[in-house]
Motif scaffolding. Structure first.
Motif, PDB file in Angstrom:
ATOM      1  N   UNK A  40       0.776  -1.329   0.121  1.00 61.97           N
ATOM      2  CA  UNK A  40      -0.179  -0.092   0.068  1.00 61.97           C
ATOM      3  C   UNK A  40       0.799   1.318   0.084  1.00 61.97           C
ATOM      4  N   UNK A  41       2.265   1.026  -0.183  1.00 57.98           N
ATOM      5  CA  UNK A  41       3.079   2.288  -0.210  1.00 57.98           C
ATOM      6  C   UNK A  41       2.957   2.739  -1.644  1.00 57.98           C
ATOM      7  N   UNK A  42       1.762   3.488  -2.024  1.00 58.91           N
ATOM      8  CA  UNK A  42       1.695   3.809  -3.452  1.00 58.91           C
ATOM      9  C   UNK A  42       1.274   5.237  -3.605  1.00 58.91           C
ATOM     10  N   UNK A  43       1.079   5.698  -4.670  1.00 58.01           N
ATOM     11  CA  UNK A  43       0.535   7.315  -4.882  1.00 58.01           C
ATOM     12  C   UNK A  43      -0.219   7.077  -5.930  1.00 58.01           C
ATOM     13  N   UNK A  44      -0.965   8.245  -6.282  1.00 59.97           N
ATOM     14  CA  UNK A  44      -2.375   8.180  -7.244  1.00 59.97           C
ATOM     15  C   UNK A  44      -1.715   8.208  -8.710  1.00 59.97           C
ATOM     16  N   UNK A  45      -0.990   6.911  -8.874  1.00 58.46           N
ATOM     17  CA  UNK A  45      -0.297   7.046 -10.530  1.00 58.46           C
ATOM     18  C   UNK A  45      -1.231   6.612 -11.457  1.00 58.46           C
ATOM     19  N   UNK A  46      -2.111   5.932 -11.247  1.00 58.18           N
ATOM     20  CA  UNK A  46      -3.102   5.359 -12.377  1.00 58.18           C
ATOM     21  C   UNK A  46      -4.638   4.913 -11.568  1.00 58.18           C
ATOM     22  N   UNK A  47      -5.552   5.153 -12.359  1.00 61.45           N
ATOM     23  CA  UNK A  47      -5.727   5.987 -13.647  1.00 61.45           C
ATOM     24  C   UNK A  47      -5.559   7.178 -13.418  1.00 61.45           C
ATOM     25  N   UNK A  48      -5.163   8.154 -14.327  1.00 62.11           N
ATOM     26  CA  UNK A  48      -4.772   9.635 -14.451  1.00 62.11           C
ATOM     27  C   UNK A  48      -6.031  10.321 -14.852  1.00 62.11           C
ATOM     28  N   UNK A  49      -6.522  11.158 -14.070  1.00 58.21           N
ATOM     29  CA  UNK A  49      -7.750  11.862 -14.377  1.00 58.21           C
ATOM     30  C   UNK A  49      -7.487  13.088 -15.716  1.00 58.21           C
ATOM     31  N   UNK A  50      -8.182  12.885 -16.549  1.00 55.86           N
ATOM     32  CA  UNK A  50      -8.103  13.689 -17.729  1.00 55.86           C
ATOM     33  C   UNK A  50      -9.496  14.307 -18.273  1.00 55.86           C
ATOM     34  N   UNK A  51      -9.481  15.333 -18.958  1.00 57.21           N
ATOM     35  CA  UNK A  51     -10.544  16.151 -19.512  1.00 57.21           C
ATOM     36  C   UNK A  51     -11.536  15.057 -20.250  1.00 57.21           C
ATOM     37  N   UNK A  52     -12.745  15.130 -19.585  1.00 56.41           N
ATOM     38  CA  UNK A  52     -13.793  13.994 -20.377  1.00 56.41           C
ATOM     39  C   UNK A  52     -13.612  12.751 -19.709  1.00 56.41           C
ATOM     40  N   UNK A  53     -12.718  12.406 -19.021  1.00 58.54           N
ATOM     41  CA  UNK A  53     -12.913  10.895 -18.571  1.00 58.54           C
ATOM     42  C   UNK A  53     -14.039  10.462 -17.526  1.00 58.54           C
ATOM     43  N   UNK A  63      -7.435  -5.552 -25.264  1.00 57.86           N
ATOM     44  CA  UNK A  63      -8.618  -4.916 -25.539  1.00 57.86           C
ATOM     45  C   UNK A  63      -9.279  -4.292 -24.393  1.00 57.86           C
ATOM     46  N   UNK A  64      -8.623  -2.849 -23.982  1.00 62.96           N
ATOM     47  CA  UNK A  64      -8.912  -2.439 -22.816  1.00 62.96           C
ATOM     48  C   UNK A  64     -10.688  -1.959 -22.789  1.00 62.96           C
ATOM     49  N   UNK A  65     -11.368  -2.042 -21.694  1.00 66.56           N
ATOM     50  CA  UNK A  65     -12.586  -1.610 -21.735  1.00 66.56           C
ATOM     51  C   UNK A  65     -12.891  -0.127 -22.112  1.00 66.56           C
ATOM     52  N   UNK A  66     -13.810   0.275 -22.695  1.00 68.07           N
ATOM     53  CA  UNK A  66     -14.081   1.534 -23.203  1.00 68.07           C
ATOM     54  C   UNK A  66     -13.766   2.537 -22.210  1.00 68.07           C
ATOM     55  N   UNK A  67     -14.171   2.527 -20.794  1.00 68.49           N
ATOM     56  CA  UNK A  67     -13.917   3.445 -19.907  1.00 68.49           C
ATOM     57  C   UNK A  67     -12.480   3.666 -19.714  1.00 68.49           C
ATOM     58  N   UNK A  68     -11.523   2.869 -20.326  1.00 66.85           N
ATOM     59  CA  UNK A  68     -10.073   3.165 -20.186  1.00 66.85           C
ATOM     60  C   UNK A  68      -9.572   3.984 -21.283  1.00 66.85           C
ATOM     61  N   UNK A  69     -10.278   4.550 -22.291  1.00 65.98           N
ATOM     62  CA  UNK A  69     -10.109   5.232 -23.598  1.00 65.98           C
ATOM     63  C   UNK A  69      -9.131   6.419 -22.939  1.00 65.98           C
ATOM     64  N   UNK A  70      -8.081   6.714 -23.438  1.00 64.37           N
ATOM     65  CA  UNK A  70      -7.249   7.801 -23.202  1.00 64.37           C
ATOM     66  C   UNK A  70      -6.277   7.432 -21.979  1.00 64.37           C
ATOM     67  N   UNK A  71      -6.293   6.272 -21.291  1.00 64.50           N
ATOM     68  CA  UNK A  71      -5.400   5.978 -20.082  1.00 64.50           C
ATOM     69  C   UNK A  71      -4.372   5.315 -20.768  1.00 64.50           C
TER      70      UNK A  71
END
Length: 324
Positions: A124-137, A201-209
């Motif tokens: 659990x020694x982690x940061x918010x590295x993924x997914x990355x917030x982006x416009x329209x996500x 084959x990433x799910x559509x929700x991952x578009x742009x990630x």
């Protein structure tokens, strides 16, 4: 009581070989009660490795002298294009036994042999590295729900209900610096299968990630949940604590880790037989043997470190101390 499990690391020529030597030496020095095997998984030459990834003969001999068992494995999915996949393929090549995978850039600093590894978990020694917030996500909720549904998993049992829907820490997300479970082979096989499925084959929700280099960490929570695991319990508190330190790089180690970790590093790196091999890795030569690490240490107040690792790296770069 001693548990019966394997510690698994990946090593290959270059930086990982030097790190593996330090990890093996620290395990021998600070966990003499560990009764299991230290397995050093070594990728073999093949079409996915344009350069031979194998350990040097001197490094291989020293690892064996330090008590390691070498495990050659073939790279069938990832290789040089995605070396983070080494850990996945190494676990799939292991026997079906309880395991603790450690990144090679880890020091063992206390007894580690009695860890309860029956339930899969990870760091659990982690940061918010993924997914990355982006416009329209679509948001954290949609991304993680889509991944769980892709593999027939219920997301609700994995959530932290104390956090809001768009707080990244609400969702099961790990650093893959350590991973544990009761069956290395089954865990690695599932991890590899699902990582390839998401990549191809990433799910559509991952578009742009962007999935590189985060693919292993994006899929890891799904595999942990599929095998009935979750966030680490109190029995694993020594990992990323008094028993292990995932230091990432030697400048970061000197910048932010405790005096005890620095002392452990310098103690296990001191024997001449090991020093001769470690000096071939320039960051160890500069930071440990030539004393630059102590100068790095003077730049930071460990009680008031910058909140993000990126800020620490920037300070190191500005002073000419950043090395990988």
């Amino acid at each position: 009581m001693q548990a019966d499990f394997d510690i698994v690391i990946v090593a290959q020529a270059g930086r990982l070989e030097a790190e593996a030597l330090l990890l093996a030496a620290s395990l021998r020095r600070f966990s003499p009660g560990f009764a299991g095997r230290l397995v050093v998984a070594e990728p073999q030459p093949g079409p996915l490795w344009p350069d031979d990834p194998r350990l040097t003969p001197e490094g291989r001999d020293m690892l064996v002298e330090l008590g390691a068992t070498l495990l050659p494995f073939e790279s069938r999915r990832f290789g040089a294009a995605y070396p983070h996949g080494n850990k996945i393929e190494a676990l799939a090549a292991m026997p079906p036994r309880p395991f603790l995978f450690l990144d090679s850039d880890t020091l063992v600093t206390a007894e580690i042999g009695a860890l309860p590894l029956e339930r899969p978990s990870a760091s659990m020694r982690r940061e918010a590295t993924w997914p990355v917030p982006r416009p329209g996500w679509p948001g954290y909720e949609a991304v993680w729900r889509a991944l769980h549904e892709r593999f027939g998993l219920e997301i609700e049992p994995t959530l932290d209900p104390a956090r809001s829907a768009e707080d990244w820490q609400r969702y099961l997300y790990f650093n893959a610096g350590w991973v544990c479970g009761p069956d290395a082979r089954a865990f690695g096989a599932r991890w590899g299968e699902w990582a390839c499925a998401v990549l191809d084959d990433p799910p559509p929700a991952l578009d742009g990630q962007v999935l590189h280099p985060w693919l292993d960490q994006a899929v890891l929570p799904l595999v942990v949940a599929a095998f009935g695991g979750g966030r680490p319990g109190a029995g694993l508190s020594g990992l990323d604590g008094p028993a292990t330190c995932h230091y990432r790089t030697f400048p970061l180690l000197y910048a932010r880790e405790s005096d005890a970790v620095v002392a452990a590093l310098e103690e296990v790196a001191a024997p001449n037989q090991l020093k001769r091999l470690l000096k071939r890795h320039e960051p160890i030569l500069r930071m440990v043997y030539q004393g630059r690490g102590r100068r790095v240490r003077a730049l930071f107040d460990r009680a008031a470190l910058p909140a993000a690792e990126k800020e620490i790296r920037n300070i190191l770069r500005s002073h000419g101390f950043w090395m990988r």
